[in-house]
Design a protein around this motif. Structure first.
Motif, mmCIF file in Angstrom:
data_model
loop_
_atom_site.group_PDB
_atom_site.id
_atom_site.type_symbol
_atom_site.label_atom_id
_atom_site.label_comp_id
_atom_site.label_asym_id
_atom_site.label_seq_id
_atom_site.Cartn_x
_atom_site.Cartn_y
_atom_site.Cartn_z
ATOM 1 N N VAL A 175 8.488 -12.330 21.213
ATOM 2 C CA VAL A 175 9.737 -13.051 21.450
ATOM 3 C C VAL A 175 9.607 -14.330 20.641
ATOM 4 O O VAL A 175 8.724 -15.155 20.908
ATOM 5 C CB VAL A 175 9.940 -13.376 22.935
ATOM 6 N N ILE A 176 10.450 -14.485 19.633
ATOM 7 C CA ILE A 176 10.309 -15.610 18.707
ATOM 8 C C ILE A 176 11.440 -16.594 18.944
ATOM 9 O O ILE A 176 12.608 -16.295 18.682
ATOM 10 C CB ILE A 176 10.294 -15.124 17.247
ATOM 11 N N GLY A 177 11.076 -17.758 19.440
ATOM 12 C CA GLY A 177 12.060 -18.790 19.725
ATOM 13 C C GLY A 177 12.273 -19.687 18.533
ATOM 14 O O GLY A 177 11.317 -20.210 17.949
ATOM 15 N N ALA A 178 13.525 -19.867 18.148
ATOM 16 C CA ALA A 178 13.874 -20.786 17.060
ATOM 17 C C ALA A 178 14.038 -22.186 17.650
ATOM 18 O O ALA A 178 14.944 -22.420 18.449
ATOM 19 C CB ALA A 178 15.158 -20.342 16.379
ATOM 20 N N PRO A 179 13.173 -23.139 17.273
ATOM 21 C CA PRO A 179 13.202 -24.447 17.929
ATOM 22 C C PRO A 179 14.363 -25.312 17.482
ATOM 23 O O PRO A 179 14.790 -25.275 16.326
ATOM 24 C CB PRO A 179 11.858 -25.066 17.503
ATOM 25 N N HIS A 180 14.889 -26.093 18.417
ATOM 26 C CA HIS A 180 15.878 -27.103 18.076
ATOM 27 C C HIS A 180 15.637 -28.321 18.950
ATOM 28 O O HIS A 180 15.309 -28.219 20.132
ATOM 29 C CB HIS A 180 17.313 -26.588 18.197
ATOM 30 N N ILE A 181 15.786 -29.482 18.325
ATOM 31 C CA ILE A 181 15.374 -30.737 18.931
ATOM 32 C C ILE A 181 16.270 -31.851 18.394
ATOM 33 O O ILE A 181 16.874 -31.709 17.327
ATOM 34 C CB ILE A 181 13.876 -30.993 18.612
ATOM 35 N N GLY A 187 11.824 -29.254 8.134
ATOM 36 C CA GLY A 187 12.948 -28.510 7.604
ATOM 37 C C GLY A 187 14.305 -28.985 8.075
ATOM 38 O O GLY A 187 15.337 -28.500 7.582
ATOM 39 N N PHE A 188 14.343 -29.965 9.013
ATOM 40 C CA PHE A 188 15.620 -30.375 9.605
ATOM 41 C C PHE A 188 15.728 -31.884 9.755
ATOM 42 O O PHE A 188 14.730 -32.581 9.955
ATOM 43 C CB PHE A 188 15.800 -29.729 10.981
ATOM 44 N N LYS A 189 16.978 -32.364 9.725
ATOM 45 C CA LYS A 189 17.246 -33.787 9.911
ATOM 46 C C LYS A 189 17.387 -34.161 11.390
ATOM 47 O O LYS A 189 17.166 -35.302 11.768
ATOM 48 C CB LYS A 189 18.528 -34.175 9.170
ATOM 49 N N GLY A 190 17.799 -33.189 12.214
ATOM 50 C CA GLY A 190 18.001 -33.487 13.624
ATOM 51 C C GLY A 190 18.611 -32.312 14.351
ATOM 52 O O GLY A 190 18.407 -31.154 13.977
ATOM 53 N N TRP A 191 19.416 -32.601 15.358
ATOM 54 C CA TRP A 191 19.964 -31.551 16.200
ATOM 55 C C TRP A 191 20.906 -30.605 15.462
ATOM 56 O O TRP A 191 20.768 -29.392 15.561
ATOM 57 C CB TRP A 191 20.704 -32.143 17.407
ATOM 58 N N ASP A 192 21.866 -31.143 14.750
ATOM 59 C CA ASP A 192 22.930 -30.308 14.194
ATOM 60 C C ASP A 192 22.390 -29.193 13.318
ATOM 61 O O ASP A 192 22.762 -28.018 13.477
ATOM 62 C CB ASP A 192 23.919 -31.169 13.393
ATOM 63 N N THR A 223 13.375 -34.245 25.024
ATOM 64 C CA THR A 223 13.636 -34.303 23.581
ATOM 65 C C THR A 223 15.002 -33.730 23.214
ATOM 66 O O THR A 223 15.368 -33.762 22.036
ATOM 67 C CB THR A 223 12.556 -33.525 22.812
ATOM 68 N N VAL A 224 15.726 -33.217 24.203
ATOM 69 C CA VAL A 224 17.059 -32.659 23.959
ATOM 70 C C VAL A 224 17.994 -33.187 25.046
ATOM 71 O O VAL A 224 17.746 -32.988 26.237
ATOM 72 C CB VAL A 224 17.042 -31.113 23.983
ATOM 73 N N VAL A 225 19.068 -33.851 24.645
ATOM 74 C CA VAL A 225 19.989 -34.462 25.606
ATOM 75 C C VAL A 225 20.827 -33.379 26.293
ATOM 76 O O VAL A 225 20.956 -32.256 25.794
ATOM 77 C CB VAL A 225 20.903 -35.489 24.919
ATOM 78 N N PRO A 226 21.408 -33.700 27.466
ATOM 79 C CA PRO A 226 22.127 -32.690 28.252
ATOM 80 C C PRO A 226 23.230 -31.968 27.490
ATOM 81 O O PRO A 226 23.373 -30.745 27.626
ATOM 82 C CB PRO A 226 22.696 -33.502 29.420
ATOM 83 N N GLU A 227 24.037 -32.668 26.704
ATOM 84 C CA GLU A 227 25.136 -31.982 26.011
ATOM 85 C C GLU A 227 24.607 -30.960 25.000
ATOM 86 O O GLU A 227 25.237 -29.927 24.762
ATOM 87 C CB GLU A 227 26.071 -32.987 25.325
ATOM 88 N N HIS A 228 23.456 -31.233 24.443
ATOM 89 C CA HIS A 228 22.866 -30.276 23.511
ATOM 90 C C HIS A 228 22.261 -29.086 24.255
ATOM 91 O O HIS A 228 22.341 -27.942 23.774
ATOM 92 C CB HIS A 228 21.819 -30.965 22.638
ATOM 93 N N LEU A 229 21.654 -29.327 25.401
ATOM 94 C CA LEU A 229 21.168 -28.212 26.211
ATOM 95 C C LEU A 229 22.326 -27.317 26.644
ATOM 96 O O LEU A 229 22.188 -26.086 26.687
ATOM 97 C CB LEU A 229 20.409 -28.727 27.435
ATOM 98 N N ARG A 230 23.466 -27.920 26.955
ATOM 99 C CA ARG A 230 24.646 -27.115 27.315
ATOM 100 C C ARG A 230 25.078 -26.248 26.142
ATOM 101 O O ARG A 230 25.500 -25.095 26.321
ATOM 102 C CB ARG A 230 25.800 -28.025 27.746
ATOM 103 N N ALA A 231 24.994 -26.781 24.951
ATOM 104 C CA ALA A 231 25.353 -25.991 23.772
ATOM 105 C C ALA A 231 24.428 -24.794 23.620
ATOM 106 O O ALA A 231 24.868 -23.689 23.264
ATOM 107 C CB ALA A 231 25.296 -26.872 22.511
ATOM 108 N N THR A 232 23.151 -24.989 23.905
ATOM 109 C CA THR A 232 22.205 -23.873 23.870
ATOM 110 C C THR A 232 22.571 -22.822 24.902
ATOM 111 O O THR A 232 22.577 -21.614 24.608
ATOM 112 C CB THR A 232 20.771 -24.372 24.127
#
Length: 473
Positions: A175-181, A187-192, A223-232
């Motif tokens: 099970v491979i989880g793609a991380p977001h933070i 490879g990334f600037k941030g959440w978006d 490391t992830v704010v509530p609105e971003h967790l909701r998006a997940t």
């Protein structure tokens, strides 16, 4: 009970019960593989053990189990794995790791979680983690897991496409989880951009390979704010994809969530909707009674990482209370940067011993329960109870053979006791995933060891030089 019967009688009854009757199939059928063993430990509570038995594999599935004699009377396979002095059992399930962090093995030790992360891990990841790093580190991890009898792992690390490519090549299940933070990461600037990439990864890999399950992997509540967790949550629900995340890992996390949101980490993410999805929650150390009840009710899988938790001083997870409440609790190694290996046998033994000394009760978390956490319960914790974790007809042929014939193994009175308290990863002799033999007689067949060692040497030389420079500053 059948489990108390020895010899051919137990094997015959097992074959009848599990294979739907010996007389129902054609004589001398030709399956792809037969795996023999002095002991077949199925991890199926209805028929846990078969003496002098065999497992029959056709394609990627188990098609029959039974005594050696009865299986040989019905099947002639194109390939066999001899079973003298062997235990045959389900492959182990590592419910939480960061595979490529094998390249940070022993980089820095004896620090608390936040110091370890902020002063060493995050800066070194930003400097060194590239697709080439991921391929080398994941390859090293897969080699170690194949040798140790781990057949499935749940990963959370950067460049998941490269992780998936290594898994495809080496033959393991993941099970491979793609991380977001919320912060800049490799490879990334941030959440978006990290969240967009995670969605893209899940969409592209769903249904692409039966051994790979793509997942969303938000790092943690701190490391992830509530609105971003909701998006997940919303995207995972839309795509019917699992979520893997760190949760309730250490006192610092609990203090942060209490200060910011006036609740516990578990109740915080549950309110957001995370508990409404198939969630794999790693660590689960800082829990109260309400957290445990909520976790059980929601069917969330909890992954216990005893070695990593102890090494980072995170605390002792209330595993016995979770098990008593009906939580599916699996085991994980965490990454090799905080363990420092991916040895699931060590986690099994550590779990059994840790909770005895913590409670003062030597009957706490007995050997059979600890072993179940790495197999049957571990499968349920990662939401794959119907596929792996037991040896049953129709389930995936993820099978290992473990040697019990060495002098140091003698005498042998109880096979489960030996597996938990005596054996280690070097006793695994064969590893089979989806019916494919990845290791036989301790020789890994699906990977090029020499090429792997060259890749690891190149990457580790760069890290070693950076550590030396840091010490000189």
């Amino acid at each position: 009970m059948i489990s108390r019967l020895a010899g051919p009688v137990a094997g015959l009854l097992a074959c009848v019960a599990l294979a739907g009757g010996l007389g129902s199939g054609p004589a001398h059928a030709a399956p792809d593989l037969i795996i023999y063993g002095d002991y077949i430990l199925t991890m199926d509570p209805q028929q846990p053990e078969i003496r002098d038995g065999a497992v029959v594999v056709e394609g990627d599935r188990i098609v029959a189990l039974g005594s050696h004699q009865e299986i040989d009377a019905r099947y002639v396979a194109s390939r066999t794995l001899p079973g003298a002095g062997r235990v045959v059992m389900p492959g182990l399930i590592n419910g939480h790791t960061h595979t490529a962090m094998t390249l940070f093995r022993g980089m820095v030790d004896d620090l608390d979680l936040m110091t370890w992360l902020n002063q060493y891990v995050f800066p070194m990841e930003g400097r060194f983690v590239t697709p080439a790093f991921i391929r080398a580190g994941t390859g090293l991890a897969c080699w170690e897991m194949i040798q140790g009898g781990t057949t499935t792992f749940v990963d959370m690390y950067f460049y998941p496409d490269d992780i998936a490519a290594v898994v495809q090549d080496c033959g393991l299940r993941a099970v491979i989880g793609a991380p977001h933070i919320d912060y800049p990461s490799p490879g990334f600037k941030g959440w978006d951009d990290s969240f967009a990439a995670a969605e893209d990864f899940v969409r592209r890999w769903q249904g692409k390979d039966p051994r790979i399950t793509p997942a969303f992997a938000p790092h943690a509540p701190y490391t992830v704010v509530p609105e971003h967790l909701r998006a997940t949550v919303e995207k995972a629900a839309e795509l019917k994809a699992p979520i893997s995340m760190h949760l309730a890992e250490a006192p610092a996390e609990s203090e942060f969530v209490a200060q910011q949101y006036q609740t516990t980490p578990v109740q915080h993410v549950a309110k957001i909707g995370m508990y409404d999805q198939p969630l794999i929650a790693a660590h689960m150390v800082q829990l109260n009674a309400e957290d445990i009840a909520l976790t059980a009710q929601a069917g969330v899988g909890a992954i216990h990482n005893p070695t990593s938790n102890m090494k980072l001083g995170a605390g002792i997870s209330p595993v016995p209370a979770m098990l008593a409440a009906g939580v599916n609790v699996g085991l994980g190694t965490d990454g090799a940067a905080s363990n420092n290996d991916l040895d699931m046998w060590e986690e099994i033994r550590m779990a059994a011993l840790l909770h005895k000394v913590n409670s003062g009760d030597p009957t706490e978390l007995p050997a059979g329960q600890a072993l179940a956490m790495a197999t049957r319960l571990g499968a349920a914790a990662i939401h794959k109870a119907g596929e792996i974790g037991q040896l049953k007809v129709g389930m995936q042929a993820d099978v290992i053979q473990v040697a019990v014939d060495k002098t140091r193994h003698q005498p042998l009175y109880d096979i489960t006791s030996h597996l938990v308290y005596v054996l280690d990863s070097t006793d695994v002799v064969s590893t089979v995933v989806a019916g494919q033999v990845l290791m036989q007689d301790r020789k890994v067949l699906s990977m090029d060891e020499a090429a792997l060692r060259r890749q690891v040497a190149e990457r580790s030389a760069e890290i070693r030089a950076a550590l030396a420079a840091k010490e000189d500053d």
